[in-house]
Design a protein around this motif. Structure first.
Motif, mmCIF file in Angstrom:
data_model
loop_
_atom_site.group_PDB
_atom_site.id
_atom_site.type_symbol
_atom_site.label_atom_id
_atom_site.label_comp_id
_atom_site.label_asym_id
_atom_site.label_seq_id
_atom_site.Cartn_x
_atom_site.Cartn_y
_atom_site.Cartn_z
ATOM 1 N N ARG A 78 31.786 35.558 38.510
ATOM 2 C CA ARG A 78 32.267 36.928 38.260
ATOM 3 C C ARG A 78 32.713 37.068 36.804
ATOM 4 O O ARG A 78 32.454 38.090 36.173
ATOM 5 C CB ARG A 78 33.427 37.262 39.199
ATOM 6 C CG ARG A 78 33.052 37.274 40.669
ATOM 7 C CD ARG A 78 34.272 37.415 41.577
ATOM 8 N NE ARG A 78 34.943 38.680 41.398
ATOM 9 C CZ ARG A 78 34.608 39.811 41.999
ATOM 10 N NH1 ARG A 78 33.605 39.825 42.843
ATOM 11 N NH2 ARG A 78 35.272 40.924 41.768
ATOM 12 N N GLU A 79 33.351 36.045 36.293
ATOM 13 C CA GLU A 79 33.835 36.083 34.907
ATOM 14 C C GLU A 79 32.669 36.158 33.921
ATOM 15 O O GLU A 79 32.722 36.876 32.923
ATOM 16 C CB GLU A 79 34.707 34.848 34.604
ATOM 17 C CG GLU A 79 35.995 34.777 35.412
ATOM 18 C CD GLU A 79 35.807 34.331 36.868
ATOM 19 O OE1 GLU A 79 36.704 34.631 37.686
ATOM 20 O OE2 GLU A 79 34.766 33.713 37.206
ATOM 21 N N ASP A 82 31.285 39.683 33.783
ATOM 22 C CA ASP A 82 32.089 40.547 32.920
ATOM 23 C C ASP A 82 31.869 40.218 31.442
ATOM 24 O O ASP A 82 31.863 41.117 30.599
ATOM 25 C CB ASP A 82 33.568 40.444 33.296
ATOM 26 C CG ASP A 82 33.853 41.039 34.674
ATOM 27 O OD1 ASP A 82 33.037 41.850 35.179
ATOM 28 O OD2 ASP A 82 34.895 40.693 35.263
ATOM 29 N N TYR A 85 28.742 41.894 30.358
ATOM 30 C CA TYR A 85 28.988 43.323 30.145
ATOM 31 C C TYR A 85 29.550 43.548 28.739
ATOM 32 O O TYR A 85 29.071 44.407 27.992
ATOM 33 C CB TYR A 85 29.944 43.864 31.207
ATOM 34 C CG TYR A 85 30.224 45.335 31.032
ATOM 35 C CD1 TYR A 85 29.331 46.289 31.508
ATOM 36 C CD2 TYR A 85 31.377 45.771 30.388
ATOM 37 C CE1 TYR A 85 29.574 47.640 31.345
ATOM 38 C CE2 TYR A 85 31.623 47.125 30.216
ATOM 39 C CZ TYR A 85 30.716 48.051 30.697
ATOM 40 O OH TYR A 85 30.962 49.399 30.515
ATOM 41 N N ARG A 86 30.568 42.769 28.373
ATOM 42 C CA ARG A 86 31.177 42.916 27.037
ATOM 43 C C ARG A 86 30.166 42.589 25.938
ATOM 44 O O ARG A 86 30.130 43.248 24.889
ATOM 45 C CB ARG A 86 32.421 42.030 26.923
ATOM 46 C CG ARG A 86 33.573 42.493 27.811
ATOM 47 C CD ARG A 86 34.857 41.724 27.551
ATOM 48 N NE ARG A 86 34.733 40.287 27.740
ATOM 49 C CZ ARG A 86 34.870 39.661 28.905
ATOM 50 N NH1 ARG A 86 35.151 40.343 30.005
ATOM 51 N NH2 ARG A 86 34.745 38.351 28.982
ATOM 52 N N GLN A 98 29.632 50.479 34.932
ATOM 53 C CA GLN A 98 30.529 49.355 34.645
ATOM 54 C C GLN A 98 30.426 48.332 35.768
ATOM 55 O O GLN A 98 29.958 48.662 36.863
ATOM 56 C CB GLN A 98 31.961 49.857 34.542
ATOM 57 C CG GLN A 98 32.186 50.798 33.386
ATOM 58 C CD GLN A 98 33.628 51.266 33.306
ATOM 59 O OE1 GLN A 98 34.461 50.918 34.144
ATOM 60 N NE2 GLN A 98 33.936 52.050 32.300
ATOM 61 N N PRO A 99 30.867 47.094 35.524
ATOM 62 C CA PRO A 99 30.854 46.115 36.611
ATOM 63 C C PRO A 99 31.609 46.653 37.825
ATOM 64 O O PRO A 99 32.696 47.212 37.692
ATOM 65 C CB PRO A 99 31.573 44.901 36.002
ATOM 66 C CG PRO A 99 31.307 45.023 34.535
ATOM 67 C CD PRO A 99 31.358 46.506 34.270
ATOM 68 N N HIS A 100 30.982 46.512 38.982
ATOM 69 C CA HIS A 100 31.585 46.999 40.227
ATOM 70 C C HIS A 100 31.288 46.020 41.350
ATOM 71 O O HIS A 100 30.283 45.305 41.320
ATOM 72 C CB HIS A 100 31.081 48.409 40.571
ATOM 73 C CG HIS A 100 29.601 48.495 40.683
ATOM 74 N ND1 HIS A 100 28.762 48.625 39.596
ATOM 75 C CD2 HIS A 100 28.790 48.446 41.769
ATOM 76 C CE1 HIS A 100 27.513 48.668 40.002
ATOM 77 N NE2 HIS A 100 27.488 48.552 41.298
ATOM 78 N N ASP A 101 32.172 45.990 42.336
ATOM 79 C CA ASP A 101 32.046 45.087 43.476
ATOM 80 C C ASP A 101 31.218 45.734 44.583
ATOM 81 O O ASP A 101 31.270 46.945 44.790
ATOM 82 C CB ASP A 101 33.425 44.715 44.015
ATOM 83 C CG ASP A 101 34.239 43.905 43.012
ATOM 84 O OD1 ASP A 101 33.637 43.119 42.253
ATOM 85 O OD2 ASP A 101 35.470 44.073 42.983
ATOM 86 N N ARG A 107 28.887 41.346 42.676
ATOM 87 C CA ARG A 107 29.429 42.190 41.607
ATOM 88 C C ARG A 107 28.301 42.383 40.601
ATOM 89 O O ARG A 107 27.594 41.436 40.262
ATOM 90 C CB ARG A 107 30.632 41.516 40.954
ATOM 91 C CG ARG A 107 31.303 42.325 39.851
ATOM 92 C CD ARG A 107 32.612 41.637 39.415
ATOM 93 N NE ARG A 107 33.250 42.287 38.302
ATOM 94 C CZ ARG A 107 34.000 43.389 38.374
ATOM 95 N NH1 ARG A 107 34.195 43.969 39.546
ATOM 96 N NH2 ARG A 107 34.562 43.912 37.305
#
Length: 137
Positions: A78-79, A82, A85-86, A98-101, A107
């Motif tokens: 998960r990290e 993210d 994404y950045r 955006q990242p979503h569950d 995710r």
């Protein structure tokens, strides 16, 4: 910003089509795939084991034909998702959300490549972190 660790392979490809039930029967009955998850009456995920084919009911705008909706690449945590994404944000890559569950523990988020193809980086607990082959093999 440096690119996060490498992607861990393609997770899935997603299609939309007006004849969802007929296509599902083809992939299950003819090709031997199994239903992995029926997310709704308009979305089913099929598998041969370590892959995923997403079939969704097409909108009227598809002109009565199937089209590719998106394809997804696995990330291991998960990290890391993210971090990707950045990274994409820092590179000016078009971000569609955006990242979503997800309800199954996954995710993800969506971007587009320069040709307009939609790509979904995805963390999926059932397969993220697995290695099916070594790089170079």
């Amino acid at each position: 910003m440096e690119r996060p660790g490498r992607l861990n392979g393609m997770r899935h490809i997603a299609f939309v089509m007006p004849n969802l039930e007929e296509c599902e029967r083809f992939y299950v009955d003819i090709l031997g795939m199994e239903v992995l998850n029926r997310a709704s009456k308009n979305l089913v995920y099929l598998t041969c084991g370590n892959d995923n084919l997403s079939l969704g009911r097409g909108e009227a705008t598809t002109g009565g034909q199937q089209r590719m909706d998106h394809f997804g690449f696995v990330v291991d945590t998960r990290e890391e998702l993210d971090a990707w994404y950045r990274y994409f944000q820092s590179k000016g890559v078009p971000l569609l959300d955006q990242p979503h569950d997800h309800s199954d523990g996954a995710r993800s988020f969506h971007i587009t490549d320069p040709a307009g193809n939609v790509i979904q980086p995805i963390y999926h607990p059932a397969i993220s972190g697995q290695r099916f082959s070594s790089p170079g093999n």
